[in-house]
Scaffold this motif. Structure first.
Motif, short mmCIF file in Angstrom:
data_model
loop_
_atom_site.label_atom_id
_atom_site.label_comp_id
_atom_site.label_asym_id
_atom_site.label_seq_id
_atom_site.Cartn_x
_atom_site.Cartn_y
_atom_site.Cartn_z
N TYR A 4 -14.26 -49.16 -1.80
CA TYR A 4 -13.07 -49.58 -1.05
C TYR A 4 -13.33 -50.92 -0.38
O TYR A 4 -14.21 -51.05 0.48
N GLU A 5 -12.57 -51.91 -0.81
CA GLU A 5 -12.70 -53.25 -0.25
C GLU A 5 -11.61 -53.46 0.78
O GLU A 5 -10.48 -53.00 0.61
N LYS A 6 -11.96 -54.18 1.82
CA LYS A 6 -10.99 -54.43 2.89
C LYS A 6 -9.91 -55.37 2.39
O LYS A 6 -10.18 -56.44 1.88
N ALA A 7 -8.67 -54.94 2.54
CA ALA A 7 -7.54 -55.75 2.11
C ALA A 7 -7.22 -56.81 3.16
O ALA A 7 -7.48 -56.62 4.35
N GLU A 8 -6.70 -57.96 2.70
CA GLU A 8 -6.26 -58.98 3.64
C GLU A 8 -5.07 -58.45 4.43
O GLU A 8 -4.15 -57.87 3.88
N GLU A 9 -5.13 -58.64 5.74
CA GLU A 9 -4.05 -58.16 6.60
C GLU A 9 -2.86 -59.12 6.56
O GLU A 9 -3.03 -60.33 6.49
N THR A 10 -1.67 -58.56 6.63
CA THR A 10 -0.47 -59.39 6.75
C THR A 10 -0.35 -59.85 8.21
O THR A 10 -0.98 -59.29 9.10
N TRP A 11 0.49 -60.84 8.44
CA TRP A 11 0.64 -61.31 9.82
C TRP A 11 1.24 -60.22 10.69
O TRP A 11 0.92 -60.10 11.87
N GLN A 12 2.09 -59.38 10.08
CA GLN A 12 2.68 -58.28 10.85
C GLN A 12 1.60 -57.30 11.32
O GLN A 12 1.59 -56.87 12.48
N GLU A 13 0.65 -56.98 10.43
CA GLU A 13 -0.43 -56.06 10.79
C GLU A 13 -1.34 -56.66 11.84
O GLU A 13 -1.78 -55.99 12.78
N ILE A 14 -1.62 -57.95 11.71
CA ILE A 14 -2.47 -58.63 12.69
C ILE A 14 -1.84 -58.58 14.07
O ILE A 14 -2.49 -58.27 15.07
N VAL A 15 -0.55 -58.89 14.13
CA VAL A 15 0.15 -58.91 15.42
C VAL A 15 0.21 -57.51 16.03
O VAL A 15 -0.03 -57.33 17.23
N ILE A 16 0.53 -56.50 15.20
CA ILE A 16 0.61 -55.14 15.72
C ILE A 16 -0.73 -54.70 16.30
O ILE A 16 -0.81 -54.12 17.38
N ASN A 17 -1.81 -54.97 15.57
CA ASN A 17 -3.14 -54.58 16.05
C ASN A 17 -3.52 -55.31 17.32
O ASN A 17 -4.08 -54.73 18.25
#
Length: 222
Positions: free
Chosen positions: A163-176
């Motif tokens: 399992y490789e870490k997927a690139e986060e979307t800007w939406q995911e970055i902001v939510i986190n």
């Protein structure tokens, strides 16, 4: 060892090609010889659906639920090669998994497996699953939850998948970054829309690039 992205690509291909379902198979073309073999192994699960299988799945690739996953990692070389060392059931795959949890806690990671006793599927993100659903359905895409979904109880990382870490979307970055406050996403959308609106201040044009900027800053900070 294949990675989670390859598993998802494999599952999507099986769904797009409308693979059939025959108990005990894992991506082979259904011939008379293969059918006869599986009838002997599984007289009820295969023989009990003889007419349907003959009418719908002969000459096509077929799999069962866990066979969809096993077929992916058995095809790593480009050719489907059976490996008895990794030939396990859906329930054994769940038992062997080192990382797993209740379905309500599923992370947004493509290629996770979703499981209920006796059945398993592949999560492709976005609330969608690809599964070899049953003899009369074949390989189909279904929602993770809600109407038309399978009642999955748990998720897991397949022990034979990297399992490789997927690139986060800007939406995911902001939510986190904002402790899961989705109002931050709406605020950025509103600001970006303001920048695109007619008769707006010229300097606001730069805010059109705010989502891309968030991703670049996040990646450079790692």
């Amino acid at each position: 060892m294949i990675n989670n992205k390859i598993l998802v690509e494999y599952a999507k291909k099986a769904a797009a090609e409308k693979w059939g379902y025959v108990w005990g198979t894992f991506g082979q073309v259904l011939t008379q010889a293969l059918y006869d073999q599986k009838v002997k192994q599984y007289p009820s699960e295969v023989g009990g659906y003889a007419n349907f299988i003959r009418s719908n799945w002969f000459g096509r690739k077929v799999t069962d639920c866990v066979g969809l996953i096993k077929g992916a990692y058995w095809s790593e070389s480009g050719t489907l090669v059976y490996n008895p060392k990794t030939d396990i059931s859906a329930d054994s795959m769940y038992s062997l998994a080192q990382e797993k949890g209740e379905i309500s806690t599923i992370p947004e990671i493509e290629g996770l497996c979703v499981w209920k006793k006796g059945h398993i599927g592949v999560y492709i993100r976005g609330g969608q699953v690809i599964e070899a659903h049953g003899t009369k359905y074949g390989v189909i895409q279904t929602p993770l939850t809600g109407s038309g979904s399978t009642p999955w109880t748990h998720w897991l990382k397949c022990p034979y998948i990297k399992y490789e870490k997927a690139e986060e979307t800007w939406q995911e970055i902001v939510i986190n970054a904002a402790d899961n406050d989705e109002s931050w996403i709406q605020a950025i959308i509103d600001v970006s829309n303001m920048a695109k609106a007619a008769n707006n201040i010229g300097a606001m044009k730069v805010l059109e690039f705010l989502p891309t900027l968030i991703v670049k800053i996040h990646n450079n900070a790692k």
